[in-house]
Design a protein around this motif. Structure first.
Motif, mmCIF file in Angstrom:
data_model
loop_
_atom_site.group_PDB
_atom_site.id
_atom_site.type_symbol
_atom_site.label_atom_id
_atom_site.label_comp_id
_atom_site.label_asym_id
_atom_site.label_seq_id
_atom_site.Cartn_x
_atom_site.Cartn_y
_atom_site.Cartn_z
ATOM 1 N N GLN A 8 10.084 0.714 -1.284
ATOM 2 C CA GLN A 8 9.326 -0.531 -1.184
ATOM 3 C C GLN A 8 7.819 -0.339 -1.281
ATOM 4 O OE1 GLN A 8 10.788 -3.488 -1.438
ATOM 5 N NE2 GLN A 8 12.582 -2.208 -1.730
ATOM 6 N N LYS A 9 7.356 0.895 -1.452
ATOM 7 C CA LYS A 9 5.925 1.171 -1.521
ATOM 8 C C LYS A 9 5.376 0.857 -2.915
ATOM 9 C CE LYS A 9 6.110 4.613 2.095
ATOM 10 N NZ LYS A 9 5.511 3.821 3.146
ATOM 11 N N GLU A 10 4.157 0.333 -2.933
ATOM 12 C CA GLU A 10 3.492 -0.041 -4.171
ATOM 13 C C GLU A 10 2.835 1.185 -4.798
ATOM 14 O OE1 GLU A 10 0.498 -3.553 -5.623
ATOM 15 O OE2 GLU A 10 0.259 -2.767 -3.606
ATOM 16 N N LEU A 11 2.958 1.327 -6.114
ATOM 17 C CA LEU A 11 2.359 2.439 -6.858
ATOM 18 C C LEU A 11 0.987 2.025 -7.381
ATOM 19 C CD1 LEU A 11 5.525 3.384 -8.871
ATOM 20 C CD2 LEU A 11 4.436 4.810 -7.140
ATOM 21 N N ILE A 12 -0.050 2.814 -7.041
ATOM 22 C CA ILE A 12 -1.410 2.504 -7.474
ATOM 23 C C ILE A 12 -2.071 3.755 -8.021
ATOM 24 C CG2 ILE A 12 -3.695 1.709 -6.755
ATOM 25 C CD1 ILE A 12 -2.325 0.014 -4.657
ATOM 26 N N GLN A 13 -2.645 3.626 -9.220
ATOM 27 C CA GLN A 13 -3.397 4.717 -9.829
ATOM 28 C C GLN A 13 -4.781 4.748 -9.192
ATOM 29 O OE1 GLN A 13 -4.124 4.350 -14.017
ATOM 30 N NE2 GLN A 13 -4.630 6.505 -14.206
ATOM 31 N N VAL A 14 -5.184 5.900 -8.672
ATOM 32 C CA VAL A 14 -6.416 6.040 -7.904
ATOM 33 C C VAL A 14 -7.663 5.752 -8.733
ATOM 34 C CG1 VAL A 14 -7.838 7.643 -6.588
ATOM 35 C CG2 VAL A 14 -5.375 7.703 -6.331
ATOM 36 N N GLU A 15 -7.800 6.339 -9.895
ATOM 37 C CA GLU A 15 -9.035 6.238 -10.678
ATOM 38 C C GLU A 15 -9.394 4.810 -11.074
ATOM 39 O OE1 GLU A 15 -9.059 8.865 -14.001
ATOM 40 O OE2 GLU A 15 -8.730 10.624 -12.760
ATOM 41 N N ASP A 16 -8.416 4.051 -11.546
ATOM 42 C CA ASP A 16 -8.685 2.710 -12.058
ATOM 43 C C ASP A 16 -8.220 1.595 -11.123
ATOM 44 O OD1 ASP A 16 -9.695 3.876 -14.378
ATOM 45 O OD2 ASP A 16 -7.722 3.912 -15.322
ATOM 46 N N GLY A 17 -7.459 1.928 -10.090
ATOM 47 C CA GLY A 17 -6.942 0.926 -9.176
ATOM 48 C C GLY A 17 -5.840 0.072 -9.782
ATOM 49 N N ILE A 18 -5.228 0.557 -10.858
ATOM 50 C CA ILE A 18 -4.183 -0.191 -11.548
ATOM 51 C C ILE A 18 -2.902 -0.164 -10.720
ATOM 52 C CG2 ILE A 18 -2.739 -0.318 -13.618
ATOM 53 C CD1 ILE A 18 -5.070 0.990 -15.135
ATOM 54 N N ARG A 19 -2.291 -1.328 -10.569
ATOM 55 C CA ARG A 19 -1.014 -1.441 -9.849
ATOM 56 C C ARG A 19 0.130 -1.277 -10.842
ATOM 57 N NH1 ARG A 19 -1.927 -6.644 -5.977
ATOM 58 N NH2 ARG A 19 -2.898 -5.445 -4.292
ATOM 59 N N GLU A 60 6.319 4.934 -19.210
ATOM 60 C CA GLU A 60 5.311 5.809 -18.655
ATOM 61 C C GLU A 60 5.953 6.656 -17.573
ATOM 62 O OE1 GLU A 60 1.017 4.226 -18.747
ATOM 63 O OE2 GLU A 60 2.292 2.589 -18.041
ATOM 64 N N TYR A 61 5.275 7.727 -17.243
ATOM 65 C CA TYR A 61 5.821 8.737 -16.357
ATOM 66 C C TYR A 61 4.753 9.138 -15.344
ATOM 67 C CZ TYR A 61 6.824 13.683 -15.317
ATOM 68 O OH TYR A 61 7.011 14.885 -14.702
ATOM 69 N N ILE A 62 5.121 9.189 -14.066
ATOM 70 C CA ILE A 62 4.223 9.678 -13.016
ATOM 71 C C ILE A 62 4.790 11.006 -12.527
ATOM 72 C CG2 ILE A 62 3.255 9.290 -10.728
ATOM 73 C CD1 ILE A 62 3.674 6.285 -11.230
ATOM 74 N N PRO A 63 4.114 12.115 -12.839
ATOM 75 C CA PRO A 63 4.587 13.414 -12.344
ATOM 76 C C PRO A 63 4.465 13.495 -10.822
ATOM 77 C CG PRO A 63 3.011 13.692 -14.141
ATOM 78 C CD PRO A 63 2.972 12.255 -13.731
ATOM 79 N N TRP A 64 5.439 14.090 -10.169
ATOM 80 C CA TRP A 64 5.420 14.253 -8.718
ATOM 81 C C TRP A 64 4.158 14.993 -8.277
ATOM 82 C CZ3 TRP A 64 7.681 12.183 -4.666
ATOM 83 C CH2 TRP A 64 7.608 12.832 -3.443
ATOM 84 N N LYS A 65 3.726 15.954 -9.072
ATOM 85 C CA LYS A 65 2.550 16.757 -8.725
ATOM 86 C C LYS A 65 1.261 15.936 -8.734
ATOM 87 C CE LYS A 65 1.750 18.213 -13.421
ATOM 88 N NZ LYS A 65 1.515 19.205 -14.364
ATOM 89 N N ASP A 66 1.256 14.759 -9.375
ATOM 90 C CA ASP A 66 0.067 13.914 -9.442
ATOM 91 C C ASP A 66 0.012 12.861 -8.339
ATOM 92 O OD1 ASP A 66 -0.939 15.297 -11.572
ATOM 93 O OD2 ASP A 66 -0.177 13.917 -13.080
ATOM 94 N N ILE A 67 0.989 12.876 -7.418
ATOM 95 C CA ILE A 67 0.943 11.961 -6.275
ATOM 96 C C ILE A 67 -0.016 12.541 -5.252
ATOM 97 C CG2 ILE A 67 2.246 10.984 -4.357
ATOM 98 C CD1 ILE A 67 4.613 10.740 -6.278
ATOM 99 N N LEU A 69 -1.185 10.663 -2.303
ATOM 100 C CA LEU A 69 -0.958 10.209 -0.935
ATOM 101 C C LEU A 69 0.212 9.247 -0.892
ATOM 102 C CD1 LEU A 69 -2.118 9.966 2.028
ATOM 103 C CD2 LEU A 69 -3.340 7.961 1.181
ATOM 104 N N ILE A 70 1.062 9.414 0.096
ATOM 105 C CA ILE A 70 2.108 8.439 0.380
ATOM 106 C C ILE A 70 1.728 7.817 1.709
ATOM 107 C CG2 ILE A 70 4.546 8.044 0.843
ATOM 108 C CD1 ILE A 70 5.147 10.446 -0.956
ATOM 109 N N GLY A 71 1.248 6.575 1.653
ATOM 110 C CA GLY A 71 0.779 5.881 2.839
ATOM 111 C C GLY A 71 1.829 4.947 3.399
ATOM 112 N N GLU A 72 1.397 4.115 4.340
ATOM 113 C CA GLU A 72 2.319 3.190 5.003
ATOM 114 C C GLU A 72 2.879 2.148 4.034
ATOM 115 O OE1 GLU A 72 2.385 0.083 8.755
ATOM 116 O OE2 GLU A 72 0.721 1.494 8.551
ATOM 117 N N HIS A 73 2.024 1.671 3.107
ATOM 118 C CA HIS A 73 2.450 0.616 2.187
ATOM 119 C C HIS A 73 2.315 0.986 0.717
ATOM 120 C CE1 HIS A 73 2.760 -2.169 5.502
ATOM 121 N NE2 HIS A 73 1.544 -1.794 5.897
ATOM 122 N N ARG A 74 1.599 2.073 0.409
ATOM 123 C CA ARG A 74 1.296 2.413 -0.978
ATOM 124 C C ARG A 74 1.483 3.894 -1.275
ATOM 125 N NH1 ARG A 74 -1.853 -1.116 1.159
ATOM 126 N NH2 ARG A 74 -2.109 -3.134 0.183
#
Length: 90
Positions: A8-19, A60-67, A69-74
């Motif tokens: 249920q966590k939202e995926l957000i790209q850090v550099e651009d803030g893209i959801r 598109e693909y998000i490599p595990w190594k590029d994660i 932070l896993i936070g409370e909601h994101r």
């Protein structure tokens, strides 16, 4: 943490803030020999219908190594790559 909580966590790209939506909308990619998580495949839809009558999808693909932070909601990650750039032999 339970998988249902992670999904249920939202995926957000850090550099651009893209959801990128929530993790539950992705496909898990893992190494079948070791069971290690390789990453997540995201399917984005563009527009309602293309001129051919089908919805266009860009995988598109998000490599595990590029994660980062896993936070409370994101879940924050550095970058997403296209599936043809992915190296699954790692």
């Amino acid at each position: 943490m339970l998988l249902s909580e992670l999904a249920q966590k939202e995926l957000i790209q850090v550099e651009d803030g893209i959801r990128y939506g929530i993790l539950a909308d992705t496909d898990l990619i893992f190494n079948t020999k070791t069971g290690d998580i390789i990453g997540f495949e995201i399917k984005k839809k563009f527009g309602r219908f293309s001129f051919k009558g089908r919805q266009e999808q860009s995988d598109e693909y998000i490599p595990w190594k590029d994660i980062v932070l896993i936070g409370e909601h994101r879940i924050l990650f550095t970058k997403a790559s296209t599936m043809h750039e992915a190296d699954f032999d790692e």
